[in-house]
Design a protein around this motif. Structure first.
Motif, PDB file in Angstrom:
ATOM      1  N   ALA A   1      34.352 -88.896   9.678  1.00  0.00           N
ATOM      2  CA  ALA A   1      33.447 -88.497   8.599  1.00  0.00           C
ATOM      3  C   ALA A   1      33.343 -89.591   7.544  1.00  0.00           C
ATOM      4  O   ALA A   1      32.256 -89.850   6.998  1.00  0.00           O
ATOM      5  CB  ALA A   1      33.927 -87.190   7.966  1.00  0.00           C
ATOM      6  N   ALA A   2      34.475 -90.247   7.257  1.00  0.00           N
ATOM      7  CA  ALA A   2      34.451 -91.343   6.286  1.00  0.00           C
ATOM      8  C   ALA A   2      33.585 -92.492   6.792  1.00  0.00           C
ATOM      9  O   ALA A   2      32.837 -93.115   6.020  1.00  0.00           O
ATOM     10  CB  ALA A   2      35.876 -91.828   6.020  1.00  0.00           C
ATOM     11  N   MET A   3      33.668 -92.769   8.086  1.00  0.00           N
ATOM     12  CA  MET A   3      32.853 -93.827   8.674  1.00  0.00           C
ATOM     13  C   MET A   3      31.369 -93.484   8.553  1.00  0.00           C
ATOM     14  O   MET A   3      30.543 -94.347   8.238  1.00  0.00           O
ATOM     15  CB  MET A   3      33.233 -94.006  10.144  1.00  0.00           C
ATOM     16  N   GLU A   4      31.024 -92.242   8.797  1.00  0.00           N
ATOM     17  CA  GLU A   4      29.615 -91.855   8.714  1.00  0.00           C
ATOM     18  C   GLU A   4      29.107 -91.934   7.277  1.00  0.00           C
ATOM     19  O   GLU A   4      27.955 -92.335   7.037  1.00  0.00           O
ATOM     20  CB  GLU A   4      29.414 -90.436   9.268  1.00  0.00           C
ATOM     21  N   ARG A   5      29.954 -91.593   6.309  1.00  0.00           N
ATOM     22  CA  ARG A   5      29.536 -91.748   4.907  1.00  0.00           C
ATOM     23  C   ARG A   5      29.269 -93.221   4.601  1.00  0.00           C
ATOM     24  O   ARG A   5      28.273 -93.559   3.933  1.00  0.00           O
ATOM     25  CB  ARG A   5      30.613 -91.181   3.983  1.00  0.00           C
ATOM     26  N   LEU A   6      30.148 -94.089   5.064  1.00  0.00           N
ATOM     27  CA  LEU A   6      29.933 -95.517   4.829  1.00  0.00           C
ATOM     28  C   LEU A   6      28.646 -95.990   5.502  1.00  0.00           C
ATOM     29  O   LEU A   6      27.878 -96.755   4.908  1.00  0.00           O
ATOM     30  CB  LEU A   6      31.130 -96.322   5.345  1.00  0.00           C
ATOM     31  N   MET A   7      28.394 -95.563   6.723  1.00  0.00           N
ATOM     32  CA  MET A   7      27.179 -95.982   7.422  1.00  0.00           C
ATOM     33  C   MET A   7      25.929 -95.549   6.647  1.00  0.00           C
ATOM     34  O   MET A   7      24.963 -96.309   6.526  1.00  0.00           O
ATOM     35  CB  MET A   7      27.152 -95.392   8.829  1.00  0.00           C
ATOM     36  N   THR A   8      25.955 -94.353   6.101  1.00  0.00           N
ATOM     37  CA  THR A   8      24.815 -93.884   5.295  1.00  0.00           C
ATOM     38  C   THR A   8      24.612 -94.774   4.079  1.00  0.00           C
ATOM     39  O   THR A   8      23.481 -95.152   3.734  1.00  0.00           O
ATOM     40  CB  THR A   8      25.050 -92.425   4.854  1.00  0.00           C
ATOM     41  N   PHE A   9      25.695 -95.132   3.434  1.00  0.00           N
ATOM     42  CA  PHE A   9      25.658 -96.006   2.259  1.00  0.00           C
ATOM     43  C   PHE A   9      25.101 -97.387   2.632  1.00  0.00           C
ATOM     44  O   PHE A   9      24.284 -97.975   1.913  1.00  0.00           O
ATOM     45  CB  PHE A   9      27.077 -96.115   1.705  1.00  0.00           C
ATOM     46  N   LEU A  10      25.535 -97.903   3.792  1.00  0.00           N
ATOM     47  CA  LEU A  10      25.106 -99.232   4.226  1.00  0.00           C
ATOM     48  C   LEU A  10      23.631 -99.281   4.592  1.00  0.00           C
ATOM     49  O   LEU A  10      23.025-100.367   4.576  1.00  0.00           O
ATOM     50  CB  LEU A  10      25.940 -99.682   5.435  1.00  0.00           C
ATOM     51  N   ARG A  11      23.044 -98.141   4.915  1.00  0.00           N
ATOM     52  CA  ARG A  11      21.625 -98.128   5.283  1.00  0.00           C
ATOM     53  C   ARG A  11      20.709 -98.336   4.080  1.00  0.00           C
ATOM     54  O   ARG A  11      19.512 -98.579   4.241  1.00  0.00           O
ATOM     55  CB  ARG A  11      21.285 -96.818   5.984  1.00  0.00           C
ATOM     56  N   ILE A  12      21.248 -98.277   2.879  1.00  0.00           N
ATOM     57  CA  ILE A  12      20.439 -98.468   1.672  1.00  0.00           C
ATOM     58  C   ILE A  12      20.398 -99.963   1.352  1.00  0.00           C
ATOM     59  O   ILE A  12      21.432-100.559   1.043  1.00  0.00           O
ATOM     60  CB  ILE A  12      21.021 -97.684   0.484  1.00  0.00           C
ATOM     61  N   PRO A  13      19.229-100.616   1.401  1.00  0.00           N
ATOM     62  CA  PRO A  13      19.139-102.074   1.190  1.00  0.00           C
ATOM     63  C   PRO A  13      19.175-102.447  -0.292  1.00  0.00           C
ATOM     64  O   PRO A  13      18.186-102.876  -0.880  1.00  0.00           O
ATOM     65  CB  PRO A  13      17.802-102.435   1.843  1.00  0.00           C
ATOM     66  N   SER A  14      20.334-102.348  -0.889  1.00  0.00           N
ATOM     67  CA  SER A  14      20.489-102.528  -2.340  1.00  0.00           C
ATOM     68  C   SER A  14      20.644-104.002  -2.711  1.00  0.00           C
ATOM     69  O   SER A  14      21.659-104.426  -3.246  1.00  0.00           O
ATOM     70  CB  SER A  14      21.677-101.709  -2.856  1.00  0.00           C
ATOM     71  N   ILE A  15      19.610-104.788  -2.451  1.00  0.00           N
ATOM     72  CA  ILE A  15      19.602-106.227  -2.748  1.00  0.00           C
ATOM     73  C   ILE A  15      19.213-106.414  -4.206  1.00  0.00           C
ATOM     74  O   ILE A  15      18.065-106.229  -4.593  1.00  0.00           O
ATOM     75  CB  ILE A  15      18.608-106.962  -1.829  1.00  0.00           C
ATOM     76  N   SER A  16      20.164-106.807  -5.029  1.00  0.00           N
ATOM     77  CA  SER A  16      19.927-106.803  -6.479  1.00  0.00           C
ATOM     78  C   SER A  16      19.105-107.979  -6.970  1.00  0.00           C
ATOM     79  O   SER A  16      18.459-107.895  -8.015  1.00  0.00           O
ATOM     80  CB  SER A  16      21.267-106.769  -7.227  1.00  0.00           C
ATOM     81  N   THR A  17      19.123-109.094  -6.265  1.00  0.00           N
ATOM     82  CA  THR A  17      18.455-110.291  -6.784  1.00  0.00           C
ATOM     83  C   THR A  17      16.950-110.277  -6.561  1.00  0.00           C
ATOM     84  O   THR A  17      16.228-111.036  -7.204  1.00  0.00           O
ATOM     85  CB  THR A  17      19.067-111.557  -6.134  1.00  0.00           C
ATOM     86  N   ASP A  18      16.455-109.422  -5.662  1.00  0.00           N
ATOM     87  CA  ASP A  18      15.030-109.361  -5.327  1.00  0.00           C
ATOM     88  C   ASP A  18      14.392-108.155  -6.002  1.00  0.00           C
ATOM     89  O   ASP A  18      14.722-107.012  -5.679  1.00  0.00           O
ATOM     90  CB  ASP A  18      14.871-109.267  -3.806  1.00  0.00           C
ATOM     91  N   PRO A  19      13.456-108.384  -6.944  1.00  0.00           N
ATOM     92  CA  PRO A  19      12.834-107.256  -7.654  1.00  0.00           C
ATOM     93  C   PRO A  19      12.178-106.234  -6.723  1.00  0.00           C
ATOM     94  O   PRO A  19      12.054-105.062  -7.088  1.00  0.00           O
ATOM     95  CB  PRO A  19      11.792-107.936  -8.542  1.00  0.00           C
ATOM     96  N   ALA A  20      11.773-106.655  -5.539  1.00  0.00           N
ATOM     97  CA  ALA A  20      11.133-105.733  -4.613  1.00  0.00           C
ATOM     98  C   ALA A  20      12.082-104.617  -4.183  1.00  0.00           C
ATOM     99  O   ALA A  20      11.636-103.550  -3.738  1.00  0.00           O
ATOM    100  CB  ALA A  20      10.631-106.495  -3.391  1.00  0.00           C
ATOM    101  N   TYR A  21      13.387-104.853  -4.306  1.00  0.00           N
ATOM    102  CA  TYR A  21      14.371-103.867  -3.865  1.00  0.00           C
ATOM    103  C   TYR A  21      14.953-103.045  -5.014  1.00  0.00           C
ATOM    104  O   TYR A  21      15.921-102.316  -4.819  1.00  0.00           O
ATOM    105  CB  TYR A  21      15.501-104.566  -3.108  1.00  0.00           C
ATOM    106  N   LYS A  22      14.384-103.163  -6.175  1.00  0.00           N
ATOM    107  CA  LYS A  22      14.910-102.415  -7.329  1.00  0.00           C
ATOM    108  C   LYS A  22      15.006-100.911  -7.047  1.00  0.00           C
ATOM    109  O   LYS A  22      16.023-100.292  -7.384  1.00  0.00           O
ATOM    110  CB  LYS A  22      14.064-102.678  -8.572  1.00  0.00           C
ATOM    111  N   PRO A  23      13.983-100.274  -6.439  1.00  0.00           N
ATOM    112  CA  PRO A  23      14.136 -98.834  -6.145  1.00  0.00           C
ATOM    113  C   PRO A  23      15.305 -98.538  -5.208  1.00  0.00           C
ATOM    114  O   PRO A  23      15.937 -97.484  -5.318  1.00  0.00           O
ATOM    115  CB  PRO A  23      12.793 -98.485  -5.483  1.00  0.00           C
TER     116      PRO A  23
END
Length: 463
Positions: free
Chosen positions: A16-38
């Motif tokens: 279950a912990a692995m699946e929570r991490l996988m869900t988190f990793l699917r979010i492309p939270s690239i901070s340096t690119d304004p296109a990814y702000k949402p």
């Protein structure tokens, strides 16, 4: 509160912990690119929801850039209960070059490797996987005992990979609520595979950039070759003068002021920490170390200062040739600092070194976007460090070591200067995790034993 049932809960809940991490990793939270702000915003929301599910009073805090996530738990524990601040960052690096990824960077998957299964995907090691080792340890403690053994403040940043522009103002504005006994940071690696490590020191950083200016315009090399000063040749001369080829030392006058030798007892730990110099060097195509001659590879990486040329350019760089003497040549440098080296003073020494070597008709123009931070040395005299080392040794069944780090983690310095907090850095990454690169991964063993390690550390700190 008993530790064994917490460790059992971690083991039984791993899928279950692995699946929570996988869900988190699917979010492309690239901070340096304004296109990814949402998407960065969505990652912050995901963290808040997950922390609340454990019983943590969490919230998303706005900044002029990307939000911070904060949380509190354990305020109702008896007075005198240890209070720690845990820091991690939920933003990730860009994925370029995309064509070098073997799998889509934000579609994480488990892959088998020679060293066991790994979690492949951007952010798996830096820093979402590491951040979640601590969160999952807290989840297990709360599930078994209904509370945690320590009071904990959570502090997750969304701009670490883009220079942390909002960090210091946020720390200053919210210093009171972020106060604790000790800061814990999980954004580091083990000195060797399977060797649990606590970082004892971080190198600081000075960045600078300069341009050598010669003629008013680019010149025809047939008309001016010979009498004309060539900025590229001038720059080459200056760069060469930075180094002493015989000793491998930096030849800038006063460069080593504030540098200290490593204590003998710490050197002995490093010599027996499992570091394989051959693997370290050959893995990137080297046959030998190229730094200071009288220091081991680990000392060069962890405890000695450097001056590196990160970029040189000028003149014509297109296809074919263009017979010009360029009017300008450019250089980017960075220095890694140790001990008590002062960033501002070192920058002045480097600039003087360059200016003293300029030929007639050559000028230097310095970049004024100054950036620098001193080295950080951890306070190993605090009893928490030995408690944590014992907890790590128990989990990994191998003596944990106090290791240096070649890189820089500026937040550690800010915790000290702004909040007055000492930091303890414990991470479970491996050197082959390819952080910031294509095909980033995090060993499943690092994730699983990282969770168990934090559970043990929290237990040890509470005693």
């Amino acid at each position: 509160m008993s530790l064994p049932p917490v460790l059992e809960k971690i083991d039984s809940d791993l899928d279950a912990a692995m699946e929570r991490l996988m869900t988190f990793l699917r979010i492309p939270s690239i901070s340096t690119d304004p296109a990814y702000k949402p998407e960065v915003d969505r990652a912050a929301d995901w963290l808040v929801t997950d922390l609340k599910s454990i019983g943590i009073a969490a919230e998303k805090r706005p900044t002029p850039g990307h939000p911070m996530v904060t949380g509190q738990i354990g305020a109702d524990l008896p007075e005198g209960t240890p209070h720690v601040l845990f820091y991690g960052h939920y933003d990730v690096q860009p994925v370029d070059p995309l064509d070098l990824w073997d799998t889509p960077p934000f579609e994480p998957e488990i892959q088998d490797t020679a060293h066991g299964p790994v979690i492949r995907g951007r952010g798996s090691s830096d820093d979402k996987g590491q951040l979640m080792t601590f969160v999952e340890a807290c989840r297990a403690w709360a599930a078994v005992h209904g509370t945690l053994p320590c009071r904990i403040t959570f502090f997750f940043e969304g701009e670490e990979e883009s220079g942390s522009p909002s960090l210091v103002p946020f720390l200053k504005e919210h210093a009171d609520e972020l106060q604790s006994d000790l800061a814990l940071v999980c954004d580091t690696s083990m000195v060797a595979r399977g060797v649990p490590s606590i970082s004892s020191q971080l190198r600081g950083m000075v960045k600078d950039e300069f341009t050598i200016v010669g003629p008013r315009i680019d010149l025809h090399s047939g008309h001016y070759g010979g009498p004309g000063l060539n900025p590229l040749r001038e720059l080459s001369k200056i760069v060469t003068s930075f180094y002493d080829d015989e000793t491998g030392k930096v030849a800038v006058d006063g460069f080593y002021e504030g540098v200290h030798e490593v204590p003998e007892d710490q050197l002995r730990q490093w010599q027996n920490c499992g570091f394989d110099e051959g693997v370290y060097l050959s893995g990137v195509g080297y046959t030998q170390a190229h730094g200071e001659k009288d220091y081991s590879t680990l000392e060069q990486q962890w405890a000695r200062p450097t001056l590196e040329v990160n970029g040189l350019w000028g003149g014509y760089n297109g296809a074919g040739s263009k017979t010009v003497i360029p009017s300008e040549a450019h250089c980017k440098i960075t220095c890694r600092l140790v001990g008590d080296m002062d960033p501002a003073s070192l920058r002045d020494k480097i600039r003087k070194h360059v200016e003293d070597r300029l030929s007639v008709d050559a000028k230097v123009v310095w970049d004024n976007d100054l950036d620098g931070a001193p080295a950080s040395v951890m306070n190993l005299d605090r009893p928490e460090f030995e408690k944590a080392r014992g907890a790590l040794s128990d989990e990994w069944e191998r003596e944990a070591v106090f290791a240096g780090m070649g890189g820089s983690i500026p937040v550690v310095g800010y915790f000290k200067t702004v909040l007055g907090l000492d930091s303890m850095l414990v991470g479970f990454a491996n050197e082959d995790d390819a952080i910031h690169s294509p095909n980033e991964k995090y060993d499943v063993k690092s994730f699983h034993k990282g969770i168990r390690s934090w559970a043990r550390i929290l237990d040890a700190l509470s005693r």
